[in-house]
Design a protein around this motif. Structure first.
Motif, PDB file in Angstrom:
ATOM      1  N   GLY A 124       0.751  -1.183   0.166  1.00  0.00           N
ATOM      2  CA  GLY A 124       0.054   0.051   0.207  1.00  0.00           C
ATOM      3  C   GLY A 124       0.847   1.294  -0.121  1.00  0.00           C
ATOM      4  O   GLY A 124       0.304   2.421  -0.362  1.00  0.00           O
ATOM      5  N   ASP A 125       2.248   1.270   0.258  1.00  0.00           N
ATOM      6  CA  ASP A 125       3.013   2.493   0.186  1.00  0.00           C
ATOM      7  C   ASP A 125       3.145   3.087  -1.182  1.00  0.00           C
ATOM      8  O   ASP A 125       3.540   4.103  -1.298  1.00  0.00           O
ATOM      9  N   LEU A 126       3.032   2.123  -2.158  1.00  0.00           N
ATOM     10  CA  LEU A 126       3.560   2.507  -3.475  1.00  0.00           C
ATOM     11  C   LEU A 126       2.120   2.193  -4.458  1.00  0.00           C
ATOM     12  O   LEU A 126       1.745   1.419  -4.314  1.00  0.00           O
ATOM     13  N   CYS A 127       1.859   3.154  -5.322  1.00  0.00           N
ATOM     14  CA  CYS A 127       0.772   2.987  -6.219  1.00  0.00           C
ATOM     15  C   CYS A 127       1.462   3.619  -7.646  1.00  0.00           C
ATOM     16  O   CYS A 127       1.748   4.687  -7.797  1.00  0.00           O
ATOM     17  N   ALA A 128       1.723   2.576  -8.524  1.00  0.00           N
ATOM     18  CA  ALA A 128       2.277   3.130  -9.959  1.00  0.00           C
ATOM     19  C   ALA A 128       1.612   2.581 -11.042  1.00  0.00           C
ATOM     20  O   ALA A 128       1.219   1.376 -10.878  1.00  0.00           O
ATOM     21  N   PHE A 129       1.028   3.456 -12.146  1.00  0.00           N
ATOM     22  CA  PHE A 129      -0.091   2.792 -12.989  1.00  0.00           C
ATOM     23  C   PHE A 129       0.522   3.559 -14.258  1.00  0.00           C
ATOM     24  O   PHE A 129       0.962   4.575 -14.264  1.00  0.00           O
ATOM     25  N   GLU A 130       0.552   2.779 -15.375  1.00  0.00           N
ATOM     26  CA  GLU A 130       0.752   3.180 -16.729  1.00  0.00           C
ATOM     27  C   GLU A 130      -0.658   3.572 -17.504  1.00  0.00           C
ATOM     28  O   GLU A 130      -1.495   2.772 -17.298  1.00  0.00           O
ATOM     29  N   LEU A 131      -0.692   4.540 -18.006  1.00  0.00           N
ATOM     30  CA  LEU A 131      -1.974   4.943 -18.719  1.00  0.00           C
ATOM     31  C   LEU A 131      -1.725   6.081 -19.675  1.00  0.00           C
ATOM     32  O   LEU A 131      -0.745   6.597 -19.865  1.00  0.00           O
ATOM     33  N   LEU A 132      -2.733   6.091 -20.672  1.00  0.00           N
ATOM     34  CA  LEU A 132      -2.540   6.612 -21.759  1.00  0.00           C
ATOM     35  C   LEU A 132      -3.494   8.224 -21.865  1.00  0.00           C
ATOM     36  O   LEU A 132      -4.603   8.196 -21.217  1.00  0.00           O
ATOM     37  N   GLY A 133      -2.855   9.288 -22.073  1.00  0.00           N
ATOM     38  CA  GLY A 133      -3.408  10.461 -21.956  1.00  0.00           C
ATOM     39  C   GLY A 133      -4.286  10.679 -23.477  1.00  0.00           C
ATOM     40  O   GLY A 133      -4.096   9.944 -24.392  1.00  0.00           O
ATOM     41  N   HIS A 134      -5.353  11.455 -23.413  1.00  0.00           N
ATOM     42  CA  HIS A 134      -6.116  11.919 -24.489  1.00  0.00           C
ATOM     43  C   HIS A 134      -5.265  12.579 -25.730  1.00  0.00           C
ATOM     44  O   HIS A 134      -5.496  12.375 -26.842  1.00  0.00           O
ATOM     45  N   ASP A 135      -4.102  13.310 -25.099  1.00  0.00           N
ATOM     46  CA  ASP A 135      -3.392  13.866 -26.162  1.00  0.00           C
ATOM     47  C   ASP A 135      -2.215  12.866 -27.012  1.00  0.00           C
ATOM     48  O   ASP A 135      -1.423  12.966 -27.638  1.00  0.00           O
ATOM     49  N   GLY A 136      -2.486  11.460 -26.687  1.00  0.00           N
ATOM     50  CA  GLY A 136      -1.642  10.288 -27.084  1.00  0.00           C
ATOM     51  C   GLY A 136      -0.397  10.193 -26.349  1.00  0.00           C
ATOM     52  O   GLY A 136       0.449   9.237 -26.570  1.00  0.00           O
ATOM     53  N   THR A 137      -0.287  10.958 -25.294  1.00  0.00           N
ATOM     54  CA  THR A 137       1.030  10.678 -24.729  1.00  0.00           C
ATOM     55  C   THR A 137       0.873   9.479 -23.490  1.00  0.00           C
ATOM     56  O   THR A 137      -0.005   9.387 -22.649  1.00  0.00           O
ATOM     57  N   HIS A 138       1.879   8.808 -23.341  1.00  0.00           N
ATOM     58  CA  HIS A 138       2.049   7.582 -22.442  1.00  0.00           C
ATOM     59  C   HIS A 138       2.566   8.039 -21.201  1.00  0.00           C
ATOM     60  O   HIS A 138       3.734   8.646 -21.057  1.00  0.00           O
ATOM     61  N   TYR A 139       1.989   7.624 -20.169  1.00  0.00           N
ATOM     62  CA  TYR A 139       2.319   8.308 -18.796  1.00  0.00           C
ATOM     63  C   TYR A 139       2.548   7.021 -17.881  1.00  0.00           C
ATOM     64  O   TYR A 139       2.035   5.962 -17.897  1.00  0.00           O
ATOM     65  N   VAL A 140       3.381   7.368 -16.887  1.00  0.00           N
ATOM     66  CA  VAL A 140       3.573   6.508 -15.517  1.00  0.00           C
ATOM     67  C   VAL A 140       3.206   7.592 -14.439  1.00  0.00           C
ATOM     68  O   VAL A 140       3.915   8.618 -14.264  1.00  0.00           O
ATOM     69  N   LEU A 141       2.255   7.403 -13.768  1.00  0.00           N
ATOM     70  CA  LEU A 141       1.915   8.069 -12.561  1.00  0.00           C
ATOM     71  C   LEU A 141       2.114   7.383 -11.343  1.00  0.00           C
ATOM     72  O   LEU A 141       1.598   6.221 -11.049  1.00  0.00           O
TER      73      LEU A 141
END
Length: 570
Positions: free
Chosen positions: A394-411
Motif C-alpha cells: 500500500g505504500d506505493l501505487c504506480a500506474f501506466e495509462l494513456l492521455g487523450h493527447d496520445g502521451t503515455h504516462y506513468v503516474l
C-alpha cells in the motif's frame, strides 16, 4: 496568525463549483461500534446504512453538478496540473498531535500529561503494578491456546526485563523500544479493523477512536482481550478468526535494533508490549484527569476523525477538482469511496491493497486528461526491482495509462517510512522501470519522501534533503522545489504529544512552534528532459493559503500541507 502565499484559488485558476450537500457524511463515514455489539444488531445496522448509502449514491451520480460531461483534453501543449497530499494525522488517535483547540479542559489535560511525562519521578510506578502478573498469565494462556511459538522466550522477556521496568522513564520513553517497532507496528495494524458485520471496530485504548467508557483497568483488560482474541475480522473478503492473527513478523534486517531472540518471537512480543502500552496510558490518564480525559477524547474524535475523509475530499472537490493528477498518501477506504463519488477522477489503487492500515497510496487521474480503460497497474513491476519487504503493501501505487493527447504516462504515488529509509530504493526501482521498459513514458510522481530534517545518515539509511536532491539529479529527475532554498521550505508542521505509539518523539507544549517541527517531506517529481515547472504552491488551510501554524486543525485534518504544481511539456 501569519499567512504566507495567500491566494484566492489554486494557482490562479478558479475551481469549478462542486455540490457536496447531496452526499450524507453518515453514508460514507466508517462506523464504530463496541466489541460487545451483537452480530444481529450489526447486520441490521449495516443493512440500513447500505440502503441509505445506495440512495445517496444514486442521487449523487444523477446530479448534473456531480459529474459534468467529460471533455477530453487533446492539447499536447496544455499544462499538467498536479497535486500531492499525505492526508494522515490522525487516522485513529485523536491525541496524537498537539491541537489548537481553544478548549480549557484539553489544555489542562495535555499539560498535566506532559508534566508527568517530563517529571515522572513522583508517579513513575513499576509496570508490574499496572500490568499485573495475573494479566501476563492470562495473555500467555491465550497465546498458548493459539499455539503461538516461542512462549518460553516470551517468559524470559517478561520475567527478566519488562515487568521490572518503570512505566514512564524506562518503557514509554524508551527510544530503543521505539526503534524496534514493537509498539508502533501492532498499534498501526490493530487500532482499527473491519468486523465481519462490516462495521469498523477500534482497539480499547486511550490512543484509538474507541469511545466506550473505561471505568477501571480490570474492565479495560476484559474488553481488550475480547477484542484481540475473540473478534472476527474481514481482510480482503476473507474472515480471520481473531485480530492477533493480523500481526506480522518484524524483520531484523529492516529494524536492526531488534535482537535475534526478539525477532524470533516478534509477533507475541508485539502483543505483550502493546498490552503493557495500553494499560500504561489507561492508568496515567485515569490518574491525572479521571473525570475529563474521556469526554475530551470524544470531542477531539468528532473534530478530527469522524469527518476526516469527508473533509479531505471536500477540500479537493472545492479547490482542486480541475487537477489532472492528484496523488494521495495514507488514505483510508472511506476516503477512496467518497473521492470516487465527488471527483471526476479514476481512483487507482494497487492490486492486493486492502487499506486495513488506512495507509494506502492512491493515484486520482482526471477523466478529462486520461483515457479510461487504458490504466495498467505496474506497482508489482516496481516492487520486483526492490529488496524484499523494502516497502509495505500500500505504500506505493504506480500506474501506466494513456492521455487523450496520445502521451503515455506513468503516474506514481508513494509514502516513505521514517526518515526516508525506503524512499531511495523505491525511486531507484521506479527509475529503472522507466529506463529499461517504458523509456518513452512521461513520469509524474507525488511522494511523501519522509526526508530526514536532521540530514542523511548512511549507516542508518536515513535520507536527508541534500541526499534526495543528489539522488534526483544523478538520474535526470527534477522536483517542484528546484531552485528554492530548501532550508526555508516546509510541508509538514506538527508536534507529537506523548499520547501516541511512538512517545519517545513527543515534545512539550512550549516547543510546538519550534522551527524544527517544520519539515520538507512532500515532493512532486518528474524528468527534467520531459517537463518544466511553471508554478508551485502549498496549502494547509483548505482554501489555497499557507498559514504559519501547526497541523492538523479542525478545518485541515492532516499534518502535511497539500502541494500543487503546474508543469509544462518541454
Amino acid at each position: 496568525m501569519m499567512e504566507v502565499g495567500a491566494q484566492d484559488s489554486w494557482l490562479g485558476i478558479e475551481p469549478p463549483e462542486v455540490e457536496t450537500s447531496n452526499i450524507s457524511d453518515e453514508c460514507l463515514r466508517t462506523s464504530s461500534t463496541s466489541t460487545h455489539t451483537r452480530s444481529e444488531t450489526c447486520v441490521s445496522e449495516i443493512q440500513r446504512k447500505l440502503e441509505s448509502c445506495a440512495d445517496c449514491f444514486r442521487r449523487a451520480v444523477s446530479s448534473p453538478k456531480q459529474r459534468c460531461d467529460i471533455k477530453p483534453n487533446r492539447n499536447r501543449d496544455a499544462d499538467i496540473e498536479v497535486v500531492t497530499w499525505n492526508i494522515a494525522a490522525p487516522n485513529t488517535n485523536p491525541f496524537e498531535f498537539w491541537a489548537s483547540s481553544g478548549d480549557q479542559e484539553y489544555d489542562e489535560l495535555m499539560e498535566a500529561v506532559y508534566k508527568l511525562w517530563n517529571e515522572p519521578e513522583s508517579d513513575d510506578t513499576k509496570i508490574l503494578e499496572v500490568f499485573t502478573q495475573d494479566m501476563y498469565l492470562e495473555l500467555r494462556d491465550q497465546l498458548s491456546r493459539l499455539q503461538s511459538n516461542g512462549l518460553e522466550k516470551l517468559d524470559r522477556c517478561w520475567e527478566q526485563d519488562l515487568k521490572h521496568r518503570k512505566l514512564v522513564s524506562q518503557f514509554l520513553s524508551d527510544s530503543v523500544l521505539g526503534e524496534k517497532r514493537l509498539i508502533s507496528m501492532p498499534d498501526r495494524i490493530t487500532s482499527s479493523v473491519r468486523g465481519v458485520c462490516g462495521l469498523q471496530l477500534f482497539r480499547p485504548s486511550p490512543i484509538t477512536a474507541f469511545v466506550d467508557e473505561i471505568t477501571d483497568l480490570e474492565s479495560w483488560w476484559t474488553v481488550w482481550r475480547q477484542y484481540m482474541f475473540e473478534t472476527q475480522v474481514l481482510v480482503r473478503g476473507d474472515i480471520q478468526s481473531n485480530i492477533y492473527s493480523l500481526l506480522e513478523h518484524i524483520p531484523r534486517s529492516k529494524y536492526p535494533a531488534l535482537t535475534e531472540e526478539e525477532e524470533s518471537i516478534s509477533v507475541p512480543l508485539q502483543l505483550l508490549c502493546l498490552a503493557i502500552f495500553d494499560a500504561s496510558f489507561t492508568h496515567l490518564l485515569s490518574t491525572v484527569a479521571p473525570q475529563t480525559w474521556q469526554p475530551v477524547k470524544r470531542s477531539l474524535r468528532h473534530a478530527l476523525m469522524e469527518n476526516k475523509a469527508a473533509a479531505c475530499v471536500d477540500i479537493l472537490a472545492r479547490q482542486y477538482a480541475s487537477a489532472d493528477v492528484i496523488f494521495v498518501q495514507e488514505a483510508s477506504e472511506a476516503f477512496a469511496a467518497r473521492a470516487g463519488v465527488l471527483l471526476n477522477h479514476l481512483i487507482l489503487r494497487p492490486s492486493g491493497c486492502d487499506g486495513r492500515r488506512s495507509q494506502m497510496s492512491l493515484v486520482l487521474a482526471s477523466r478529462s486528461r486520461f483515457v479510461e480503460g487504458t490504466e495498467r497497474d505496474v506497482t508489482g513491476e516496481v516492487v520486483a526491482r526492490m529488496e524484499p519487504k523494502c516497502a509495505q503493501c500500500g505504500d506505493l501505487c504506480a500506474f501506466e495509462l494513456l492521455g487523450h493527447d496520445g502521451t503515455h504516462y506513468v503516474l506514481a504515488s508513494f509514502h516513505g517510512d521514517s526518515n526516508g529509509r525506503s524512499t531511495a530504493p523505491t525511486l531507484l526501482a521506479l527509475h529503472a522501470l522507466l529506463r529499461d521498459r517504458l523509456p518513452v513514458h512521461t513520469l509524474v510522481a507525488g511522494v511523501d519522501a519522509n526526508t530526514a530534517s536532521a540530514g542523511g545518515d548512511e549507516r542508518r539509511r536515513w535520507l536527508g534533503i541534500r541526499q534526495m536532491e543528489a539522488l534526483l539529479d544523478e538520474r535526470g529527475l527534477a522536483s517542484c522545489w528546484r531552485g528554492q532554498d530548501l532550508s526555508a521550505v516546509w510541508t509538514s508542521f506538527s508536534a507529537r504529544t506523548p499520547l501516541q505509539a511512538q512517545p519517545h518523539k513527543a515534545v512539550g507544549p512550549g516547543a510546538v512552534h519550534d522551527e524544527r517541527h517544520r519539515q520538507l517531506k512532500d515532493w512532486i517529481l518528474y524528468y527534467d528532459a520531459q517537463l518544466a515547472l511553471r508554478h508551485v504552491a502549498r496549502d494547509n488551510s483548505g482554501d489555497g493559503r499557507l498559514l504559519l501554524r501547526a497541523m492538523p486543525s479542525p478545518a485541515f485534518p492532516s499534518d502535511h500541507a497539500l502541494v500543487a504544481a503546474r508543469l509544462r511539456r518541454r
